[in-house]
Design a protein around this motif. Structure first.
Motif, PDB file in Angstrom:
ATOM      1  N   PRO A   1       0.795  -1.227   0.000  1.00 10.34           N
ATOM      2  CA  PRO A   1       0.000   0.000   0.000  1.00 10.34           C
ATOM      3  C   PRO A   1       0.823   1.270   0.000  1.00 10.34           C
ATOM      4  CG  PRO A   1      -0.006  -0.999   2.177  1.00 10.34           C
ATOM      5  CD  PRO A   1       0.646  -1.989   1.247  1.00 10.34           C
ATOM      6  N   LEU A   2       2.079   1.225   0.450  1.00 12.52           N
ATOM      7  CA  LEU A   2       2.859   2.447   0.587  1.00 12.52           C
ATOM      8  C   LEU A   2       3.105   3.130  -0.747  1.00 12.52           C
ATOM      9  CD1 LEU A   2       5.531   1.400   3.226  1.00 12.52           C
ATOM     10  CD2 LEU A   2       3.351   2.557   3.601  1.00 12.52           C
ATOM     11  N   GLU A   3       3.236   2.384  -1.804  1.00 15.79           N
ATOM     12  CA  GLU A   3       3.594   2.983  -3.083  1.00 15.79           C
ATOM     13  C   GLU A   3       2.473   3.849  -3.662  1.00 15.79           C
ATOM     14  OE1 GLU A   3       2.542  -1.072  -5.646  1.00 15.79           O
ATOM     15  OE2 GLU A   3       4.599  -0.338  -5.473  1.00 15.79           O
ATOM     16  N   VAL A   4       1.250   3.716  -3.189  1.00 16.65           N
ATOM     17  CA  VAL A   4       0.153   4.524  -3.707  1.00 16.65           C
ATOM     18  C   VAL A   4      -0.106   5.750  -2.841  1.00 16.65           C
ATOM     19  CG1 VAL A   4      -0.926   2.482  -4.741  1.00 16.65           C
ATOM     20  CG2 VAL A   4      -1.663   3.241  -2.471  1.00 16.65           C
ATOM     21  N   LEU A   5       0.689   5.948  -1.788  1.00 18.40           N
ATOM     22  CA  LEU A   5       0.462   7.048  -0.856  1.00 18.40           C
ATOM     23  C   LEU A   5       1.258   8.287  -1.242  1.00 18.40           C
ATOM     24  CD1 LEU A   5       0.645   5.240   2.594  1.00 18.40           C
ATOM     25  CD2 LEU A   5      -1.361   5.656   1.159  1.00 18.40           C
ATOM     26  N   PRO A   6       0.750   9.494  -0.902  1.00 15.99           N
ATOM     27  CA  PRO A   6       1.566  10.700  -1.007  1.00 15.99           C
ATOM     28  C   PRO A   6       2.826  10.557  -0.151  1.00 15.99           C
ATOM     29  CG  PRO A   6      -0.738  11.274  -0.672  1.00 15.99           C
ATOM     30  CD  PRO A   6      -0.630   9.787  -0.447  1.00 15.99           C
ATOM     31  N   PRO A   7       3.934  11.208  -0.531  1.00 14.73           N
ATOM     32  CA  PRO A   7       5.224  10.967   0.127  1.00 14.73           C
ATOM     33  C   PRO A   7       5.217  11.095   1.647  1.00 14.73           C
ATOM     34  CG  PRO A   7       5.555  12.220  -1.880  1.00 14.73           C
ATOM     35  CD  PRO A   7       4.067  12.101  -1.692  1.00 14.73           C
ATOM     36  N   ARG A   8       4.514  12.111   2.197  1.00 12.93           N
ATOM     37  CA  ARG A   8       4.554  12.311   3.655  1.00 12.93           C
ATOM     38  C   ARG A   8       4.135  11.070   4.408  1.00 12.93           C
ATOM     39  NH1 ARG A   8       0.369  16.085   7.219  1.00 12.93           N
ATOM     40  NH2 ARG A   8       0.818  15.064   9.218  1.00 12.93           N
ATOM     41  N   TRP A   9       3.133  10.375   3.923  1.00 16.45           N
ATOM     42  CA  TRP A   9       2.510   9.302   4.674  1.00 16.45           C
ATOM     43  C   TRP A   9       3.278   7.997   4.580  1.00 16.45           C
ATOM     44  CZ3 TRP A   9      -0.518  11.405   7.950  1.00 16.45           C
ATOM     45  CH2 TRP A   9      -1.159  12.604   7.618  1.00 16.45           C
ATOM     46  N   ARG A  10       4.246   7.923   3.697  1.00 13.35           N
ATOM     47  CA  ARG A  10       5.030   6.695   3.564  1.00 13.35           C
ATOM     48  C   ARG A  10       5.957   6.464   4.738  1.00 13.35           C
ATOM     49  NH1 ARG A  10       6.727   7.806  -2.766  1.00 13.35           N
ATOM     50  NH2 ARG A  10       4.566   7.893  -3.572  1.00 13.35           N
ATOM     51  N   GLN A  11       6.187   7.509   5.550  1.00 13.01           N
ATOM     52  CA  GLN A  11       7.045   7.379   6.733  1.00 13.01           C
ATOM     53  C   GLN A  11       6.268   7.606   8.029  1.00 13.01           C
ATOM     54  OE1 GLN A  11      10.155   6.275   6.440  1.00 13.01           O
ATOM     55  NE2 GLN A  11       9.761   6.184   4.247  1.00 13.01           N
ATOM     56  N   ASP A  12       4.955   7.746   7.944  1.00  8.64           N
ATOM     57  CA  ASP A  12       4.162   7.977   9.147  1.00  8.64           C
ATOM     58  C   ASP A  12       4.071   6.695   9.970  1.00  8.64           C
ATOM     59  OD1 ASP A  12       1.995   9.842  10.483  1.00  8.64           O
ATOM     60  OD2 ASP A  12       1.103   7.844  10.342  1.00  8.64           O
ATOM     61  N   ARG A  13       4.320   6.806  11.257  1.00  9.97           N
ATOM     62  CA  ARG A  13       4.341   5.603  12.104  1.00  9.97           C
ATOM     63  C   ARG A  13       3.001   4.866  12.090  1.00  9.97           C
ATOM     64  NH1 ARG A  13       7.838   6.365  17.716  1.00  9.97           N
ATOM     65  NH2 ARG A  13       9.846   6.737  16.700  1.00  9.97           N
ATOM     66  N   PHE A  14       1.917   5.609  12.173  1.00  7.41           N
ATOM     67  CA  PHE A  14       0.614   4.955  12.210  1.00  7.41           C
ATOM     68  C   PHE A  14       0.337   4.231  10.896  1.00  7.41           C
ATOM     69  CE2 PHE A  14      -3.981   4.720  11.762  1.00  7.41           C
ATOM     70  CZ  PHE A  14      -4.331   4.129  12.958  1.00  7.41           C
ATOM     71  N   VAL A  15       0.616   4.869   9.779  1.00  9.37           N
ATOM     72  CA  VAL A  15       0.403   4.238   8.472  1.00  9.37           C
ATOM     73  C   VAL A  15       1.279   3.006   8.325  1.00  9.37           C
ATOM     74  CG1 VAL A  15       0.653   4.550   5.983  1.00  9.37           C
ATOM     75  CG2 VAL A  15      -0.333   6.378   7.371  1.00  9.37           C
ATOM     76  N   LEU A  16       2.549   3.112   8.693  1.00 12.20           N
ATOM     77  CA  LEU A  16       3.450   1.968   8.599  1.00 12.20           C
ATOM     78  C   LEU A  16       2.965   0.817   9.471  1.00 12.20           C
ATOM     79  CD1 LEU A  16       6.872   3.828   8.677  1.00 12.20           C
ATOM     80  CD2 LEU A  16       5.930   2.556   6.738  1.00 12.20           C
ATOM     81  N   SER A  17       2.471   1.148  10.660  1.00  9.69           N
ATOM     82  CA  SER A  17       1.998   0.112  11.573  1.00  9.69           C
ATOM     83  C   SER A  17       0.832  -0.661  10.978  1.00  9.69           C
ATOM     84  CB  SER A  17       1.589   0.749  12.895  1.00  9.69           C
ATOM     85  OG  SER A  17       1.046  -0.200  13.782  1.00  9.69           O
ATOM     86  N   GLU A  18      -0.036   0.021  10.237  1.00  8.95           N
ATOM     87  CA  GLU A  18      -1.253  -0.608   9.733  1.00  8.95           C
ATOM     88  C   GLU A  18      -1.145  -1.121   8.295  1.00  8.95           C
ATOM     89  OE1 GLU A  18      -4.829   1.674  10.300  1.00  8.95           O
ATOM     90  OE2 GLU A  18      -5.034   0.679  12.243  1.00  8.95           O
ATOM     91  N   GLN A  19       0.012  -0.995   7.662  1.00  5.88           N
ATOM     92  CA  GLN A  19       0.090  -1.252   6.233  1.00  5.88           C
ATOM     93  C   GLN A  19      -0.344  -2.658   5.841  1.00  5.88           C
ATOM     94  OE1 GLN A  19       4.284  -1.560   4.681  1.00  5.88           O
ATOM     95  NE2 GLN A  19       4.801  -0.977   6.773  1.00  5.88           N
ATOM     96  N   ALA A  20      -0.088  -3.646   6.688  1.00  3.25           N
ATOM     97  CA  ALA A  20      -0.466  -5.016   6.337  1.00  3.25           C
ATOM     98  C   ALA A  20      -1.971  -5.231   6.367  1.00  3.25           C
ATOM     99  CB  ALA A  20       0.220  -6.002   7.274  1.00  3.25           C
ATOM    100  N   LEU A  21      -2.709  -4.336   7.018  1.00  2.00           N
ATOM    101  CA  LEU A  21      -4.152  -4.482   7.138  1.00  2.00           C
ATOM    102  C   LEU A  21      -4.885  -3.982   5.902  1.00  2.00           C
ATOM    103  CD1 LEU A  21      -4.543  -3.079  10.782  1.00  2.00           C
ATOM    104  CD2 LEU A  21      -4.141  -5.449  10.082  1.00  2.00           C
TER     105      LEU A  21
END
Length: 264
Positions: free
Chosen positions: A4-24
């Motif tokens: 999912p990270l590759e479809v996100l705007p750049p800021r959110w690719r390093q956000d802890r919450f987004v990274l934590s939930e990426q597998a979901l």
């Protein structure tokens, strides 16, 4: 970068919450930009919608999602769960379109600092979740009956407990940790299922459990450990902050009528 990270705007690719939930998420539908983001995923029967960033902008994105539902265009019908930053404008019409009602206010906290040892930590032990699964569940029924945490869950890393002192295998309190996503191939830990039996509270058992589990995660190489809490639980917040946790995100959540917690 993958998933999912590759479809996100750049800021959110390093956000802890987004990274934590990426597998979901699988590959979510994404709206927004570096200022604000709306993620829509459909992992099961219905969609899960998450807003992040500037509340005023998230409100606009939420209206767009609701319009898609009303026009039967988007992938968000029915919606099982919605979480947006606190302060986001959520009109009654928008919530009606999504068939949702207010459920809770909650915060997501993280730490990368190994906590100090607390007095009761010497009583904490790592549990055998094969032999002691029934004891953990028994403790949760009394100490945290609303939790969806379960020691036999697929992503569980470990559980810790404190015995009640009777010598009969009864646990006074427990906490568990699940594996979550992190930067690159890193695995972070998320604590859940914290509970202390009502008659045994006030002796520092909860603090000791969180300290021990947090230390174990960071010493195992997790770049951070996270946990969630209801926003009005001031006592728990003081404990977590003393152990080094800081609030990363603040949410308001909505679900279908009668729902008390997020879907599993």
């Amino acid at each position: 970068m993958s998933g999912p990270l590759e479809v996100l705007p750049p800021r959110w690719r390093q956000d802890r919450f987004v990274l934590s939930e990426q597998a979901l998420w699988g590959t979510p539908v994404v709206r927004g930009d570096d200022e604000a983001l709306m993620l829509v995923a459909t992992p099961g029967a219905g969609s899960v919608v998450r807003g992040l960033g500037a509340p005023e902008r998230v409100g606009d994105l939420l209206d767009e999602v609701a319009c898609d539902v009303a026009g039967k265009r988007g992938p968000v019908h029915p919606t099982r769960w919605l979480s947006v930053p606190r302060g986001t404008r959520t009109s009654s019409g928008t919530l009606a379109s999504l068939r949702l009602t207010h459920v809770s206010e909650w915060d997501w906290l993280t730490t990368s600092t190994v906590p100090r040892r607390v007095a009761a930590e010497s009583a904490v032990r790592r549990l055998d979740t094969t032999a002691e699964v029934a004891a953990v569940r028994d403790c949760l029924r009394a100490a945290n009956p609303g939790t969806s945490a379960d020691p036999a869950g697929p992503d569980e890393v470990a559980w810790w407990g404190v015995d009640d002192g009777t010598g009969e295998g009864v646990l006074a309190g427990v906490v568990g940790a699940t594996a979550r996503g992190g930067p690159g191939d890193a695995v972070t830990w998320h604590l859940h299922g914290l509970g202390v039996r009502p008659g045994l509270r006030g002796a520092g058992v909860g603090s000791a459990l969180v300290a021990a589990a947090t230390r174990a995660g960071l010493e195992a190489g997790a770049p951070w450990v996270s946990l969630g809490m209801y926003a009005d639980n001031d006592g728990a917040r003081r404990i977590y902050e003393r152990l080094g946790y800081r609030t990363w995100a603040r949410f308001t959540s909505f679900g279908p009528a009668g729902v008390q917690r997020p879907p599993d």
